[in-house]
Scaffold this motif. Sequence first.
Motif, PDB file in Angstrom:
ATOM      1  N   CYS A  45      12.354  12.019   0.732  1.00  0.00           N
ATOM      2  CA  CYS A  45      13.932  12.046   1.059  1.00  0.00           C
ATOM      3  C   CYS A  45      14.692  11.373   1.947  1.00  0.00           C
ATOM      4  CB  CYS A  45      13.926  13.549   0.957  1.00  0.00           C
ATOM      5  SG  CYS A  45      13.299  14.406  -0.321  1.00  0.00           S
ATOM      6  N   LEU A  46      14.591  11.350   2.806  1.00  0.00           N
ATOM      7  CA  LEU A  46      14.166  10.141   3.969  1.00  0.00           C
ATOM      8  C   LEU A  46      14.884   8.771   3.455  1.00  0.00           C
ATOM      9  CD1 LEU A  46      12.910  11.957   6.713  1.00  0.00           C
ATOM     10  CD2 LEU A  46      15.119  12.470   6.304  1.00  0.00           C
ATOM     11  N   SER A  47      13.624   8.439   3.030  1.00  0.00           N
ATOM     12  CA  SER A  47      13.267   7.296   2.823  1.00  0.00           C
ATOM     13  C   SER A  47      14.785   6.516   1.474  1.00  0.00           C
ATOM     14  CB  SER A  47      12.044   6.798   2.736  1.00  0.00           C
ATOM     15  OG  SER A  47      11.641   5.957   2.910  1.00  0.00           O
ATOM     16  N   ALA A  48      14.524   7.481   0.326  1.00  0.00           N
ATOM     17  CA  ALA A  48      15.525   6.697  -0.927  1.00  0.00           C
ATOM     18  C   ALA A  48      16.817   7.698  -0.162  1.00  0.00           C
ATOM     19  CB  ALA A  48      15.107   8.091  -1.793  1.00  0.00           C
ATOM     20  N   LYS A  49      16.959   8.110   0.883  1.00  0.00           N
ATOM     21  CA  LYS A  49      18.208   8.548   1.381  1.00  0.00           C
ATOM     22  C   LYS A  49      18.700   6.684   1.984  1.00  0.00           C
ATOM     23  CE  LYS A  49      21.880  12.277   2.524  1.00  0.00           C
ATOM     24  NZ  LYS A  49      21.409  13.570   3.076  1.00  0.00           N
ATOM     25  N   ALA A  50      17.912   6.855   3.064  1.00  0.00           N
ATOM     26  CA  ALA A  50      18.327   6.095   3.935  1.00  0.00           C
ATOM     27  C   ALA A  50      18.754   4.198   2.941  1.00  0.00           C
ATOM     28  CB  ALA A  50      17.303   5.878   5.190  1.00  0.00           C
ATOM     29  N   CYS A  51      17.245   4.506   1.908  1.00  0.00           N
ATOM     30  CA  CYS A  51      17.762   2.889   1.539  1.00  0.00           C
ATOM     31  C   CYS A  51      19.008   2.720   0.445  1.00  0.00           C
ATOM     32  CB  CYS A  51      16.770   3.018  -0.099  1.00  0.00           C
ATOM     33  SG  CYS A  51      16.214   1.841  -0.932  1.00  0.00           S
ATOM     34  N   LEU A  52      19.927   4.325   0.101  1.00  0.00           N
ATOM     35  CA  LEU A  52      20.778   4.258  -0.348  1.00  0.00           C
ATOM     36  C   LEU A  52      22.446   4.305   0.566  1.00  0.00           C
ATOM     37  CD1 LEU A  52      20.553   7.391  -3.079  1.00  0.00           C
ATOM     38  CD2 LEU A  52      21.728   5.444  -3.655  1.00  0.00           C
ATOM     39  N   LYS A  53      22.175   4.718   1.516  1.00  0.00           N
ATOM     40  CA  LYS A  53      23.029   3.991   2.542  1.00  0.00           C
ATOM     41  C   LYS A  53      22.806   2.874   2.899  1.00  0.00           C
ATOM     42  CE  LYS A  53      24.490   7.931   4.961  1.00  0.00           C
ATOM     43  NZ  LYS A  53      26.033   8.007   5.496  1.00  0.00           N
ATOM     44  N   SER A  54      21.872   2.412   3.332  1.00  0.00           N
ATOM     45  CA  SER A  54      22.137   0.709   3.257  1.00  0.00           C
ATOM     46  C   SER A  54      22.529   0.064   2.481  1.00  0.00           C
ATOM     47  CB  SER A  54      20.577   0.458   4.058  1.00  0.00           C
ATOM     48  OG  SER A  54      19.678   1.453   4.886  1.00  0.00           O
ATOM     49  N   GLY A  55      23.159   0.198   1.121  1.00  0.00           N
ATOM     50  CA  GLY A  55      23.461  -0.890   0.573  1.00  0.00           C
ATOM     51  C   GLY A  55      22.878  -1.138  -0.977  1.00  0.00           C
ATOM     52  N   ALA A  56      22.136  -0.150  -1.132  1.00  0.00           N
ATOM     53  CA  ALA A  56      21.050  -0.928  -2.766  1.00  0.00           C
ATOM     54  C   ALA A  56      22.527   0.067  -3.488  1.00  0.00           C
ATOM     55  CB  ALA A  56      19.655   0.064  -2.391  1.00  0.00           C
ATOM     56  N   GLY A  57      22.273  -0.613  -5.294  1.00  0.00           N
ATOM     57  CA  GLY A  57      22.778  -0.119  -5.653  1.00  0.00           C
ATOM     58  C   GLY A  57      22.531   1.072  -6.233  1.00  0.00           C
ATOM     59  N   LEU A  58      20.991   1.145  -7.197  1.00  0.00           N
ATOM     60  CA  LEU A  58      20.283   2.247  -7.523  1.00  0.00           C
ATOM     61  C   LEU A  58      19.173   2.159  -6.461  1.00  0.00           C
ATOM     62  CD1 LEU A  58      20.719   0.727 -11.324  1.00  0.00           C
ATOM     63  CD2 LEU A  58      21.862   3.211 -10.724  1.00  0.00           C
ATOM     64  N   VAL A  59      18.805   3.765  -6.769  1.00  0.00           N
ATOM     65  CA  VAL A  59      17.372   4.119  -5.796  1.00  0.00           C
ATOM     66  C   VAL A  59      15.865   4.994  -6.503  1.00  0.00           C
ATOM     67  CG1 VAL A  59      16.343   4.958  -3.667  1.00  0.00           C
ATOM     68  CG2 VAL A  59      18.233   3.796  -3.469  1.00  0.00           C
ATOM     69  N   THR A  60      15.246   5.016  -7.605  1.00  0.00           N
ATOM     70  CA  THR A  60      14.524   5.606  -7.894  1.00  0.00           C
ATOM     71  C   THR A  60      13.352   5.519  -6.997  1.00  0.00           C
ATOM     72  OG1 THR A  60      15.279   4.691 -10.035  1.00  0.00           O
ATOM     73  CG2 THR A  60      12.963   5.540 -10.096  1.00  0.00           C
ATOM     74  N   ALA A  61      13.056   7.244  -6.628  1.00  0.00           N
ATOM     75  CA  ALA A  61      11.695   7.790  -6.409  1.00  0.00           C
ATOM     76  C   ALA A  61      10.515   8.252  -7.636  1.00  0.00           C
ATOM     77  CB  ALA A  61      12.032   9.014  -5.664  1.00  0.00           C
ATOM     78  N   TYR A  62       9.977   7.082  -6.732  1.00  0.00           N
ATOM     79  CA  TYR A  62       8.538   7.276  -7.654  1.00  0.00           C
ATOM     80  C   TYR A  62       7.809   8.522  -6.924  1.00  0.00           C
ATOM     81  CZ  TYR A  62       4.602   6.854 -11.267  1.00  0.00           C
ATOM     82  OH  TYR A  62       3.813   6.997 -12.677  1.00  0.00           O
ATOM     83  N   ILE A  63       7.196   9.699  -7.271  1.00  0.00           N
ATOM     84  CA  ILE A  63       6.663  10.507  -6.653  1.00  0.00           C
ATOM     85  C   ILE A  63       5.901  11.409  -7.228  1.00  0.00           C
ATOM     86  CG2 ILE A  63       8.094  10.963  -4.409  1.00  0.00           C
ATOM     87  CD1 ILE A  63       9.239  13.568  -6.390  1.00  0.00           C
ATOM     88  N   PRO A  64       4.651  12.683  -6.516  1.00  0.00           N
ATOM     89  CA  PRO A  64       3.986  13.360  -7.334  1.00  0.00           C
ATOM     90  C   PRO A  64       4.896  14.577  -8.146  1.00  0.00           C
ATOM     91  CG  PRO A  64       3.030  13.659  -5.182  1.00  0.00           C
ATOM     92  CD  PRO A  64       4.326  12.643  -5.517  1.00  0.00           C
ATOM     93  N   LYS A  65       4.688  14.999  -9.264  1.00  0.00           N
ATOM     94  CA  LYS A  65       5.595  15.861 -10.361  1.00  0.00           C
ATOM     95  C   LYS A  65       5.593  16.759  -8.778  1.00  0.00           C
ATOM     96  CE  LYS A  65       4.853  16.735 -15.079  1.00  0.00           C
ATOM     97  NZ  LYS A  65       3.975  15.196 -16.045  1.00  0.00           N
ATOM     98  N   CYS A  66       5.229  17.732  -8.053  1.00  0.00           N
ATOM     99  CA  CYS A  66       5.719  18.503  -7.147  1.00  0.00           C
ATOM    100  C   CYS A  66       6.731  18.651  -6.496  1.00  0.00           C
ATOM    101  CB  CYS A  66       4.506  19.280  -6.506  1.00  0.00           C
ATOM    102  SG  CYS A  66       4.088  18.068  -5.199  1.00  0.00           S
ATOM    103  N   GLY A  67       7.376  16.919  -6.059  1.00  0.00           N
ATOM    104  CA  GLY A  67       8.399  16.857  -5.490  1.00  0.00           C
ATOM    105  C   GLY A  67       9.549  16.855  -6.743  1.00  0.00           C
ATOM    106  N   TYR A  68       9.642  16.755  -8.052  1.00  0.00           N
ATOM    107  CA  TYR A  68      10.399  16.288  -9.014  1.00  0.00           C
ATOM    108  C   TYR A  68      12.052  17.547  -8.003  1.00  0.00           C
ATOM    109  CZ  TYR A  68      13.715  15.855 -12.491  1.00  0.00           C
ATOM    110  OH  TYR A  68      14.920  15.440 -13.657  1.00  0.00           O
ATOM    111  N   ASP A  69      12.192  18.961  -8.032  1.00  0.00           N
ATOM    112  CA  ASP A  69      12.966  19.642  -7.635  1.00  0.00           C
ATOM    113  C   ASP A  69      13.725  19.415  -6.277  1.00  0.00           C
ATOM    114  OD1 ASP A  69      12.846  21.533 -10.107  1.00  0.00           O
ATOM    115  OD2 ASP A  69      12.130  22.474  -9.717  1.00  0.00           O
ATOM    116  N   VAL A  70      12.331  19.051  -5.567  1.00  0.00           N
ATOM    117  CA  VAL A  70      13.043  18.804  -3.952  1.00  0.00           C
ATOM    118  C   VAL A  70      13.849  17.543  -3.924  1.00  0.00           C
ATOM    119  CG1 VAL A  70      12.454  18.226  -2.132  1.00  0.00           C
ATOM    120  CG2 VAL A  70      11.129  19.866  -3.086  1.00  0.00           C
TER     121      VAL A  70
END
Length: 282
Positions: A45-70
Amino acid sequence: MEKHILIDRSEAVKRFRPIAKDSHKGLQGHALIVGGSYGKMGSVCLSAKACLKSGAGLVTAYIPKCGYDVVQSVVPEAMVLTDDYNEHITSVNHKLSLQAIGFGMGMGQDLDTHQAMFHFLKMNSVPLVIDADGLNILSENKEWLEILPKQTILTPHVKELERLIGHWDSKLEMLENVKTFAAKYDVIVVVKGAPTLIVSKNVIYENTTGNQALATAGSGDVLTGIITGLSAQHYAPADAAILGVYVHGLTADLAVPETGHHAFIASDIIHYLGKAFLTLEQ
Ligand SMILES: NC(=O)C1=CN([C@@H]2O[C@H](COP(=O)(O)OP(=O)(O)OC[C@H]3O[C@@H](n4cnc5c(N)ncnc54)[C@H](O)[C@@H]3O)[C@@H](O)[C@H]2O)[C@@H](O)CC1
Ligand SMILES: Nc1ncnc2c1ncn2[C@@H]1O[C@H](COP(=O)(O)OP(=O)(O)O)[C@@H](O)[C@H]1O
Ligand SMILES: [Mg+2]
């Protein structure tokens, strides 16, 4: 003589590019953040949010299933792909067209995850930033260093670095060993600490921003997101590392008069990213 360059505002401004008026998310780059395991989804969550907040246009997180809702709840701007397995990553399957990948935060070191990383590295040619368990798994399988894309950025803290390059007795010896390692595998090494040093093509860059407020869980996960976000915008790898480390540290320098050292947490790095980038536009 070896070059030693301080990363100050002028070095950062030299590399910083404002976002074009007519840009759109498709031009700002699509980044993939690969990581997380049961109990460590916050790192993604921290990494994906920081990535977006640094200007990336689109961010996809690839995670194990248990993290989907989170991840969907905490970072609604990010898209999510899930592994077939619930608690850790067992393969990295995607059909995305990507400009950068951040890999390893919170991922754990299950043997399935080792296999997933090997197959991923064999197939991948997208610019790559490797952190945390991605580095730890590489340390257990050093022959895989040969198949990293040229100019891959590695972001170890001191303990992760020791796993990767072995023990050293002095800072001088450490830097010599990192230079040899970086040249051998054609990688950029961000040695995180106080201060953070970046070794790229026999040049040592020393960061001048940041303070002890950054000694808090998730600080490094945020840094990986920032560097990945800049890489997705086609910053050259060394520039993404240098600029990323500078703004990451600067957030803490800007925040501390308001938060103090104790109350500053990794989410505050993300919160102050806007102010940090603004100092480069003036
Ligand atoms: N909220 C989350 O989900 C979080 C997940 N995290 C993940 O947790 C996993 C374990 O990472 P850790 O880094 O904690 O584990 P490590 O075992 O790699 O490192 C921790 C050890 O390194 C030492 N260390 C760290 N920086 C140092 C420095 N600059 N100088 C000297 N010693 C130093 C610490 O004292 C400690 O003994 C990773 O996958 C990481 O990404 C962490 O990032 C914390 C937050
Ligand atoms: N005392 C300090 N001064 C400056 N920067 C620090 C200090 N302590 C930690 N940092 C920075 O915080 C980050 C910590 O990264 P890391 O150890 O990977 O954290 P985590 O794995 O919890 O995300 C690095 O960028 C490091 O340079
Ligand atoms: Mg870390």
